[in-house]
Design an enzyme around this catalytic site. Sequence first.
Site, mmCIF file in Angstrom:
data_model
loop_
_atom_site.group_PDB
_atom_site.id
_atom_site.type_symbol
_atom_site.label_atom_id
_atom_site.label_comp_id
_atom_site.label_asym_id
_atom_site.label_seq_id
_atom_site.Cartn_x
_atom_site.Cartn_y
_atom_site.Cartn_z
ATOM 1 N N HIS A 1 111.391 17.159 10.452
ATOM 2 C CA HIS A 1 111.502 16.195 11.551
ATOM 3 C C HIS A 1 110.716 16.663 12.778
ATOM 4 C CE1 HIS A 1 114.699 19.054 12.656
ATOM 5 N NE2 HIS A 1 114.596 18.587 13.884
ATOM 6 N N TYR A 2 110.743 17.966 13.032
ATOM 7 C CA TYR A 2 110.000 18.537 14.168
ATOM 8 C C TYR A 2 108.494 18.420 13.938
ATOM 9 C CZ TYR A 2 107.909 22.277 16.983
ATOM 10 O OH TYR A 2 107.104 23.004 17.823
ATOM 11 N N LEU A 3 108.039 18.801 12.753
ATOM 12 C CA LEU A 3 106.615 18.755 12.444
ATOM 13 C C LEU A 3 106.101 17.317 12.427
ATOM 14 C CD1 LEU A 3 106.480 21.455 9.629
ATOM 15 C CD2 LEU A 3 105.736 21.704 12.001
#
Length: 212
Positions: free
Chosen positions: A123-125
């Site tokens: 989700h961060y990437l």
Amino acid sequence: MKVLIVGANGHTGRLLVEYLANNSNHHPYAMVRSKDQEEELMKLGAVEVIVADLEEDVSEVTNGMDAVIFAAGSGSKTGPDKTIAVDQKGAVKIIDAAKSSGVQHFIMLSSIGADDPQGPIEHYLTAKRIADDYLKNSGLMYTIVRPGRLTHDKATGKVELAEKIELMDERSIPRGDVANVLATCLEIGNAKNKIMEVLSGDKEIELAMKML
């Protein structure tokens, strides 16, 4: 140049403020979320502290700035909602503001893996990838810096830097070296309109960047 550092109270952001204040002719302006953070940032060398929240209106924070370095992050302990709000939507807001105010150069602190998001921090990437793509398509002069795992080790001033590093293994990079890379992007013409991945290595940062 007047350089706005977004996320100036983060670990890398503080190092960047200090680095620009002591090792360059540029003037760091620190954007933070809380007035309580002002004193420390001024001690590190910020010319001015600008209090603004990436989840609110930031349309005027880039006014008068020559360059922007986006070093903000929601933090590793937050969930997808906060990551999207800060790392993705917050970045888009700053990019739009920079474009409206005529910023000359926008430098984005991203992450290795943003080109192919997967794994436990997918989700961060993904948020980083969306922000990176938005910047590339914005019409602004850009540099996107994608470091590997960040550490608090002492900076070495030496890196491996390339548009794509194929074999990463478990290698990392000190935050101080990342701050140095971000600052050097302001100086090296070869860094403009480029994406670069960076890990600890054996080349001086300026030389490595000139070899891109």
